[in-house]
Motif scaffolding. Structure first.
Motif, PDB file in Angstrom:
ATOM      1  N   GLU A 211     -43.954  49.028 -58.649  1.00 43.28           N
ATOM      2  CA  GLU A 211     -45.070  49.830 -59.147  1.00 43.28           C
ATOM      3  C   GLU A 211     -46.184  49.868 -58.097  1.00 43.28           C
ATOM      4  N   LYS A 212     -46.488  51.035 -57.599  1.00 47.71           N
ATOM      5  CA  LYS A 212     -47.442  51.193 -56.497  1.00 47.71           C
ATOM      6  C   LYS A 212     -48.823  50.638 -56.834  1.00 47.71           C
ATOM      7  N   GLU A 213     -49.223  50.715 -58.108  1.00 50.44           N
ATOM      8  CA  GLU A 213     -50.582  50.314 -58.464  1.00 50.44           C
ATOM      9  C   GLU A 213     -50.826  48.818 -58.302  1.00 50.44           C
ATOM     10  N   TYR A 214     -49.757  48.021 -58.139  1.00 53.47           N
ATOM     11  CA  TYR A 214     -49.939  46.577 -57.993  1.00 53.47           C
ATOM     12  C   TYR A 214     -49.768  46.094 -56.551  1.00 53.47           C
ATOM     13  N   ARG A 215     -49.484  46.983 -55.631  1.00 46.65           N
ATOM     14  CA  ARG A 215     -49.192  46.571 -54.260  1.00 46.65           C
ATOM     15  C   ARG A 215     -50.416  46.035 -53.523  1.00 46.65           C
ATOM     16  N   ASN A 216     -51.620  46.365 -54.031  1.00 42.38           N
ATOM     17  CA  ASN A 216     -52.830  45.866 -53.361  1.00 42.38           C
ATOM     18  C   ASN A 216     -53.013  44.358 -53.526  1.00 42.38           C
ATOM     19  N   PHE A 217     -52.186  43.718 -54.351  1.00 45.13           N
ATOM     20  CA  PHE A 217     -52.233  42.263 -54.472  1.00 45.13           C
ATOM     21  C   PHE A 217     -51.693  41.590 -53.204  1.00 45.13           C
ATOM     22  N   PHE A 218     -51.034  42.374 -52.338  1.00 40.83           N
ATOM     23  CA  PHE A 218     -50.432  41.820 -51.114  1.00 40.83           C
ATOM     24  C   PHE A 218     -50.907  42.611 -49.899  1.00 40.83           C
ATOM     25  N   PRO A 219     -52.163  42.408 -49.494  1.00 39.81           N
ATOM     26  CA  PRO A 219     -52.713  43.174 -48.367  1.00 39.81           C
ATOM     27  C   PRO A 219     -52.009  42.905 -47.035  1.00 39.81           C
ATOM     28  N   ALA A 220     -51.324  41.759 -46.912  1.00 45.00           N
ATOM     29  CA  ALA A 220     -50.631  41.421 -45.659  1.00 45.00           C
ATOM     30  C   ALA A 220     -49.155  41.820 -45.690  1.00 45.00           C
ATOM     31  N   PHE A 221     -48.773  42.594 -46.708  1.00 48.00           N
ATOM     32  CA  PHE A 221     -47.359  42.944 -46.892  1.00 48.00           C
ATOM     33  C   PHE A 221     -46.737  43.528 -45.624  1.00 48.00           C
ATOM     34  N   GLU A 222     -47.336  44.552 -45.058  1.00 47.14           N
ATOM     35  CA  GLU A 222     -46.745  45.243 -43.907  1.00 47.14           C
ATOM     36  C   GLU A 222     -46.694  44.331 -42.681  1.00 47.14           C
ATOM     37  N   LYS A 223     -47.730  43.546 -42.466  1.00 49.73           N
ATOM     38  CA  LYS A 223     -47.754  42.633 -41.325  1.00 49.73           C
ATOM     39  C   LYS A 223     -46.632  41.605 -41.436  1.00 49.73           C
ATOM     40  N   LYS A 224     -46.482  41.047 -42.630  1.00 42.60           N
ATOM     41  CA  LYS A 224     -45.407  40.071 -42.849  1.00 42.60           C
ATOM     42  C   LYS A 224     -44.029  40.726 -42.700  1.00 42.60           C
ATOM     43  N   LYS A 225     -43.906  41.940 -43.199  1.00 44.12           N
ATOM     44  CA  LYS A 225     -42.631  42.653 -43.088  1.00 44.12           C
ATOM     45  C   LYS A 225     -42.243  42.847 -41.632  1.00 44.12           C
ATOM     46  N   ARG A 226     -43.211  43.218 -40.795  1.00 48.74           N
ATOM     47  CA  ARG A 226     -42.922  43.407 -39.369  1.00 48.74           C
ATOM     48  C   ARG A 226     -42.480  42.099 -38.716  1.00 48.74           C
ATOM     49  N   LYS A 227     -43.121  41.001 -39.099  1.00 53.59           N
ATOM     50  CA  LYS A 227     -42.721  39.700 -38.552  1.00 53.59           C
ATOM     51  C   LYS A 227     -41.283  39.350 -38.962  1.00 53.59           C
ATOM     52  N   GLY A 228     -40.942  39.641 -40.219  1.00 50.79           N
ATOM     53  CA  GLY A 228     -39.588  39.373 -40.689  1.00 50.79           C
ATOM     54  C   GLY A 228     -38.553  40.189 -39.942  1.00 50.79           C
ATOM     55  N   LEU A 229     -38.825  41.468 -39.770  1.00 50.45           N
ATOM     56  CA  LEU A 229     -37.869  42.348 -39.092  1.00 50.45           C
ATOM     57  C   LEU A 229     -37.761  42.022 -37.609  1.00 50.45           C
ATOM     58  N   ALA A 230     -38.795  41.418 -37.046  1.00 47.63           N
ATOM     59  CA  ALA A 230     -38.723  40.995 -35.650  1.00 47.63           C
ATOM     60  C   ALA A 230     -37.710  39.870 -35.462  1.00 47.63           C
ATOM     61  N   VAL A 231     -37.481  39.108 -36.523  1.00 45.90           N
ATOM     62  CA  VAL A 231     -36.485  38.033 -36.493  1.00 45.90           C
ATOM     63  C   VAL A 231     -35.085  38.591 -36.721  1.00 45.90           C
ATOM     64  N   SER A 232     -34.958  39.466 -37.723  1.00 48.95           N
ATOM     65  CA  SER A 232     -33.656  40.041 -38.070  1.00 48.95           C
ATOM     66  C   SER A 232     -33.854  41.274 -38.937  1.00 48.95           C
ATOM     67  N   LYS A 233     -32.989  42.259 -38.760  1.00 50.49           N
ATOM     68  CA  LYS A 233     -33.022  43.449 -39.618  1.00 50.49           C
ATOM     69  C   LYS A 233     -32.700  43.106 -41.068  1.00 50.49           C
ATOM     70  N   TRP A 234     -32.166  41.886 -41.285  1.00 53.10           N
ATOM     71  CA  TRP A 234     -31.780  41.477 -42.634  1.00 53.10           C
ATOM     72  C   TRP A 234     -32.809  40.557 -43.287  1.00 53.10           C
TER      73      TRP A 234
END
Length: 372
Positions: A211-234
């Protein structure tokens, strides 16, 4: 090196490291076309026979190809849903009878060795043969005991063999008597690999809230996602609904949200949802993971949630999500760079991992044979 066949092959998880210990799986049989295609991607030189082993044409093709290749090892992991505690536990489930086809193949091919793996309930399951009820272990002994030595201890917990996952399995080991080998499990290892050791180095990830309306609870979501994908696409964030994410944010490591005084899984009327005590539960960093099942994408299933860590200055916990595919690979002892086909869907990948036996344990069992 000896040649082998894998029956009910899934995508070939069990045989991942068998070549390291002297077994080359040259033939495989899998009924489901999508899984057979996955298998062929992983093992392009292996002959895949796609189809139902109970079909006479398929069975005879398996026997013919195996005889031509001089197969001396059988690996058989028949479906367990008719026996599993996570399945139907139906004594009349037709999948319980697939063991008969394994025995038929062994009797026809007379391999030096055979490894039959299933849930522990297999050892207590009765089948009807020639009008009489008989336990599966007794059936195997009656049909094969004259020609094969059979292991005594038939329940193995993978956590004692370098696997960061508690997974009890029934494993029946057969060694043809003329090999003069008594094939038993290796001694249990004292060192237990914990989740901290297996996945503790991986970047923390926030869940992807549907649900898009609750995504603001995780302001670092995209930054963390990039760090994860830098380790592995999985290593990317699993998707969950907010109501499940919210309760897990308030749930400590090793605990179930069912124990939370306020943030527990609720029905619309505010009462707790039904389910077993170990649902909506986080794993424990200091222990191996619990058994991975095919339902590993669901927060509400058995102890599927990442252990998480206390967020400094709050009463909340990080990683309110299930494990990523990379984390599943590690606790299953598959390599980080496991060659997953590009076309495979996320549900398929999670299903096949959840149904596979950790291959490091299989490797250590087969290594006992000291095949030259």
């Amino acid at each position: 090196m000896i040649k082998g066949i894998s029956l009910f092959a899934n995508v070939g998880i069990a045989e991942t490291y068998l070549r390291d210990v002297g077994v080359d799986i040259v033939i495989a049989n899998e009924m489901l076309e999508e899984r057979a295609k996955f298998y062929k991607h992983l093992y392009p030189s292996c002959k895949m026979i796609t189809g139902d082993i109970t079909n006479k044409i398929i069975f005879e093709q398996i026997i013919k190809e195996s005889e031509e290749q001089n197969v001396e090892f059988i690996l058989a992991t028949p479906p367990c849903q008719g026996m599993s505690l996570a399945g139907s536990k139906d004594p009349d489930d037709e999948r319980n009878y697939l063991i008969i086809w394994v025995v038929k193949a062994i009797k026809r091919l007379k391999p030096k060795y055979a490894l039959i793996e299933n849930v522990t309930q297999q050892l207590k399951t009765q089948i009807r043969v020639k009008g009489k009820s008989i336990g599966i272990p007794d059936y195997i002994k009656a049909e094969l005991g004259v020609d094969y030595n059979i292991n005594k201890d038939q329940i193995l917990n993978t956590k004692y063999y370098g696997v960061p996952q508690q997974r009890k399995r029934a494993i029946i080991l057969l060694a043809r008597k003329d090999t003069n080998k008594l094939w038993e499990f290796p001694p249990k290892e004292k060192k237990i690999v914990t989740l901290e050791e297996a996945i503790g180095d991986l970047p923390s990830l926030d869940p992807e809230v549907r649900e898009k309306e609750y995504r603001n609870f995780f302001p670092a979501f995209e930054k963390k996602k990039r760090k994860g994908l830098a380790v592995s696409k999985w290593h990317f964030p699993p998707k969950h609904v907010w109501r499940n994410v919210e309760v897990m944010m308030h749930t400590p490591t090793g605990c179930s949200a069912r124990k939370n005084p306020v943030y527990f899984p609720k029905k619309p009327d505010g009462t707790m949802v039904g389910g077993a005590p170990r649902t909506y539960m986080r794993m424990d960093w200091e222990k191996p993971a619990p058994t991975v099942t095919r339902y590993n994408s669901t927060i509400s299933s058995f102890q599927n949630v990442h252990p998480g860590r206390k967020i400094e200055g709050t009463n909340l916990y990080s990683d309110a999500r299930v494990l990523t595919i990379l984390e599943l690979l590690r606790i299953t002892t598959l390599p980080d760079d496991w060659n997953i086909p590009e076309w495979a869907s996320i549900p398929l990948i999670r299903d096949v991992i959840g149904e596979g036996i950790p291959p490091l344990a299989v490797k250590k069992i087969v290594k006992q044979l000291d095949i030259k």
